[in-house]
Every structure is written in C-alpha cells, then in structure tokens.
Write a protein that holds these residues in place. Structure first.
Motif, PDB file in Angstrom:
ATOM      1  N   ILE A  24     -15.527 -91.567 -73.447  1.00 16.83           N
ATOM      2  CA  ILE A  24     -14.719 -90.446 -72.971  1.00 16.83           C
ATOM      3  C   ILE A  24     -14.297 -89.591 -74.166  1.00 16.83           C
ATOM      4  N   LEU A  73      -5.882 -93.630 -68.351  1.00 15.23           N
ATOM      5  CA  LEU A  73      -7.305 -93.946 -68.395  1.00 15.23           C
ATOM      6  C   LEU A  73      -7.551 -95.403 -68.763  1.00 15.23           C
ATOM      7  N   ILE A 114     -13.503 -98.811 -71.771  1.00 16.44           N
ATOM      8  CA  ILE A 114     -13.691 -97.423 -72.185  1.00 16.44           C
ATOM      9  C   ILE A 114     -13.510 -97.287 -73.695  1.00 16.44           C
ATOM     10  N   ILE A 124     -12.425 -94.098 -76.214  1.00 12.40           N
ATOM     11  CA  ILE A 124     -11.889 -92.737 -76.177  1.00 12.40           C
ATOM     12  C   ILE A 124     -12.096 -92.079 -77.536  1.00 12.40           C
ATOM     13  N   ALA A 141     -21.479 -89.049 -74.643  1.00 12.54           N
ATOM     14  CA  ALA A 141     -20.339 -88.871 -73.738  1.00 12.54           C
ATOM     15  C   ALA A 141     -20.728 -89.100 -72.279  1.00 12.54           C
ATOM     16  N   ILE A 201     -17.934 -88.788 -70.080  1.00 10.38           N
ATOM     17  CA  ILE A 201     -16.932 -87.868 -69.539  1.00 10.38           C
ATOM     18  C   ILE A 201     -16.410 -87.011 -70.684  1.00 10.38           C
ATOM     19  N   LEU A 234     -10.393 -88.019 -61.490  1.00  5.10           N
ATOM     20  CA  LEU A 234     -11.395 -88.948 -62.009  1.00  5.10           C
ATOM     21  C   LEU A 234     -11.501 -90.201 -61.135  1.00  5.10           C
TER      22      LEU A 234
END
Length: 468
Positions: A130, A147, A159, A161, A204, A206, A383
């Motif tokens: 992300i 998130l 995830i 980031i 990526a 998102i 999302l």
C-alpha cells in the motif's frame, strides 16, 4: 539430481528408474526438479552456463559431489543415465512408450497443481503493498491503524505500507514510521518512508493519493491551482503504469480536486484499469447522514442510501429521494431490516427544501475542515467494501469514470451511486432520477468537464511539444 520438462516421456522414464533405485538401495538419493515446458529451455541454458556444461536435451542429470564440494558431475541425458545405472547397479527400465506418454501427461498436471498451490500459499504470506502519497498529512496518521488492524482487508492479510512525500517532510515520515512500528500491529509486515519519486509505487496493490493544494484565490487564480493538480498527476500516472501491479487500485481523496485528480490520473495513465481509479465521497455521505439523524433524533448508522452526486470536493448535490431509515422509532414498526423512506418520515418538508439545502454550504465548510479522522475512516470504509463487498442492497457514493450513466458525459470522474461485490463495483443504474435531479446533474457535469479542459489546456501550454 535431475531435471526435465514435466510433459517429457524421457524425463518420466528417468524419474521412475531413479525412484526404483532410491527405494531399493540404501545410499541412493534423488532430488528432482520438474520444470514447466515453457520455462525449460531458459532454465537449461542458465544452469549449463553457470556450471560450464554442454547439454541440449531433456532431461539433464548430474551427481552432486556433496562430500567434495564443487559444481557437480554431469552425467548427461536419459541414455547416459541408463548406461550409468546398468554399469553400476545392473538394472534398467523396460517401460513402454505409450505408458511413458501417459505418465508424462500426469506429471504435467501434477506440476501445474503444485505451482498453483505454491502461488496460493505465497499470496497468503506475501504482504499487500500500500502506497500513500503526501503521507505527512494528518489523514495518513489516522489511516494507518485502520488499515493495519485487520478490519479492512481481513485478519489473515498482512500489509506493507509505503509513505511517500517530499524531502522537507522526511522527519515527519520518520516519526510516523517509528510510532507505527512501536504499536506492533500483528498484520503490519513493514512500514517505510520514501522521498525519491522515481522509486514510487513499486509493486503497489493500492495507491492512496492524498495530495492537496491549499486554495487561496487572493494569491493565485483557480486555473493555476488546477494546473498544479494536473502537474502532480502527470508525474504520478506514468510511475504507476511503470512500477505498480497491473491490477493496482488507485484512490483519490483530500480536501480539494478529488475528482480532478482521479480524472487526470486516468488521462495520463491510460493503461491503468479505469474501473480501478475512484474518488472517495464517503465523508460527504457521513456528514449528510449525521445532519439528517440529528433532525430525526436517531442513530446516524440507521440512515442509508443518501447519494452524493458530482464533484466530491467542489459543487455537488445531496440526493435524498432514495434515502431510507432503519430502526427509526415511529408509529410504523417492523423488523430491524424493515426500511422506511426518509422523505416520508420528515413531516417538515419545508426543512428539506430550505434549511437542509441551505445547510449544504455549511456542510461543505464542515467537511472541508475535517483534517483526519472522518476522511481516514471514509477511505478505510470504501476499501473494506471494495475487498469484501458493501452491505446487501445498500448503495454507496463513489467518484468513478463516467460511461454515460444517468446522461452524464463520458470521460470525467463523477460521484454516483454504486454497489461493491466480489472485488468490483457496479453502478446502481436502476435508480430513477427525477427531472429536477437530472438538471442538477447536467450543471455539475458541465463544471467537471470544464475543469478537465482547463487542466489539459494549462498542461499543454506548458509542454506544447509533448502535447503534440
């Protein structure tokens, strides 16, 4: 060690003979590497080049001299292996060609299934990437916990980031990274800061675009601000095409030009899937629902299907004609999932036409002042809907690329009602639009078309040779 194409009968013959020897001899060990037919030639070329071997057939077989080190001893192909086994172990393979062809086909199917399983396992352990632009803004600070807590993507999805901003905000980014690491979110695999634009959006899944321009029309014209937005998107879009994954989802948010940012990213990034570029209108929805809930003295969560049309961070229209109430305390009772038309429940119709409509300017001012919590929650909510679906039958306002729905001109990002399902969204085109609303949509469309034209004109005037 031996390797071959999964569908090669010669590889199948060598494999079966090697398995027989491994089963019946105490010190005979076999390690097999099956290759997909499409990858075999390149793999064979690479391993021969690495080891200095000359071999062009399937399979390739060699001995690993583990006790001596070194690159190993090349035996050769099937015939070389058969001679080796006959000489040292006094046995060979008598399998018929037809049987070998059947085994080779089974090998290919088994290989494809193993590859598929490996990819599924990797997808579970490989974190979702992300990227957040202009990450020094407060929205980002409040968005990260939403998130990383598992509610958006699920409790099994890790995830990573990536925070992107300019060099002048490097210390702020560093502070956010340290604080996020200290919170030890179980699903946050990593968080990093980035100030080199050339490295932006690598892998990526998102991208959340939070870039804003601080409007002050006493300092410069509206057209100049539009040009700034266009310049930002002209930098981002090619990088997204180059570095991000092909299915990347791009979200435009912020206080200013949310629709225009999404439109220009689509314009300058034509290979980005148009359905994967959206602008967030949920903050407007939430603020409007809260105003209505206060009027009705009820829980805001019970107000559904309020539609935000048009320019999310500019001229828009809040449509109540399809709005519904759930759990509203009135003379009509029903089960929790029983809806009541909102307009039928507000007996003071004058309030709708005067106070609520006039309150939209106040509402606009309030939404533009929201600096963090509500916009962050809006992004996280959309999302979550995108990945897990929106509530059944409920509509959500999202800025999407118009394809002519509701007579809105094509080629602009326009906020309209959608439903999320199975990782996609679809426009609620079955909704009936009255004549008054249709006229408003025409006016809002014209404004967004003009905004896009101004952005293109400003950029083309700055880069006339590129425009040609």
């Amino acid at each position: 060690m031996f390797t071959g194409k999964a569908n090669c009968p010669y590889y199948a013959k060598a494999e079966l003979l090697a398995d027989y020897l491994q089963t019946n001899l105490p010190n005979f060990k076999v390690h097999k590497i099956t290759q997909h037919p499409d990858k075999w030639e390149q793999w064979l070329h690479d391993i021969c080049e690495t080891n200095g071997w000359e071999h062009r057939q399937c399979p390739i077989i060699w001995r690993e001299l583990l006790d001596r080190g070194g690159k190993g001893q090349l035996l050769g192909g099937l015939n070389d292996f058969l001679d080796y086994v006959q000489q040292y172990y006094g046995t060979t393979s008598m399998m018929l060609s037809e049987e070998l062809l059947n085994i080779a086909e089974e090998n290919l199917q088994a290989h494809l299934e193993i590859v598929k399983e490996d990819e599924e396992i990797k997808s579970l352990i490989k974190p979702m990437q992300i990227w957040i632009t202009s990450a020094s803004v407060p929205i980002c600070y409040h968005l990260i916990p939403l998130l990383a807590n598992g509610e958006v993507f699920g409790m099994t999805t890790e995830i990573s980031i990536h925070l992107l901003d300019t060099d002048q905000f490097k210390e702020i980014l560093h502070g956010i990274v340290m604080e996020a690491e200290d919170m030890a979110f179980p699903l946050l695999r990593s968080i990093s800061e980035h100030t080199e634009i050339d490295q932006a959006f690598i892998d990526a899944d998102i991208i959340i675009v939070l870039d804003d321009v601080l409007l002050n029309l006493e300092v410069q014209s509206h057209e100049n601000y539009i040009r700034e937005v266009g310049e930002i998107c002209q930098v981002y879009a090619p990088l997204i095409e180059k570095n991000a994954k092909s299915e990347v989802k791009v979200i435009s948010s912020g206080k200013t030009f949310a629709n225009l940012k999404a439109t220009m990213l689509r314009t300058y990034g034509p290979s980005i899937r148009p359905e994967n570029i959206i602008a967030i209108a949920t903050a407007w929805e939430s603020a409007a629902k809260a105003t209505l809930a206060r009027k009705l003295n009820m829980n805001t969560a019970g107000v559904k299907d309020v539609i935000v049309w048009g320019n999310i961070s500019g001229s828009n229209y809040i449509d109540l004609s399809h709005a519904k109430l759930y759990g509203y305390d009135c003379a009509i009772w029903g089960p929790p999932n029983f809806p009541r038309p909102l307009l039928n429940m507000i007996y003071d119709s004058e309030w709708i036409h005067s106070e609520f409509r006039s309150a939209q300017s106040t509402l606009s001012s309030r939404v533009s002042r929201y600096t963090a919590v509500l916009p962050a929650h809006a992004i996280a909510t959309v999302l979550r809907y995108w990945y897990h679906g929106s509530p059944a039958e409920e509509i959500v306002s999202v800025g999407i690329l118009s394809e002519g729905q509701f007579c809105i001109p094509e080629g602009i990002i326009f906020s309209m009602p959608v439903r999320f399902q199975n990782g996609n969204w679809e426009v609620a085109t079955e909704l009936e639009i009255n004549e008054t609303t249709q006229k408003v949509l025409g006016r809002l469309s014209h404004e967004l078309v003009q905004e896009k034209l101004v952005a293109l004109k400003e950029i083309n005037e700055m880069c006339p040779y590129e425009a040609e």
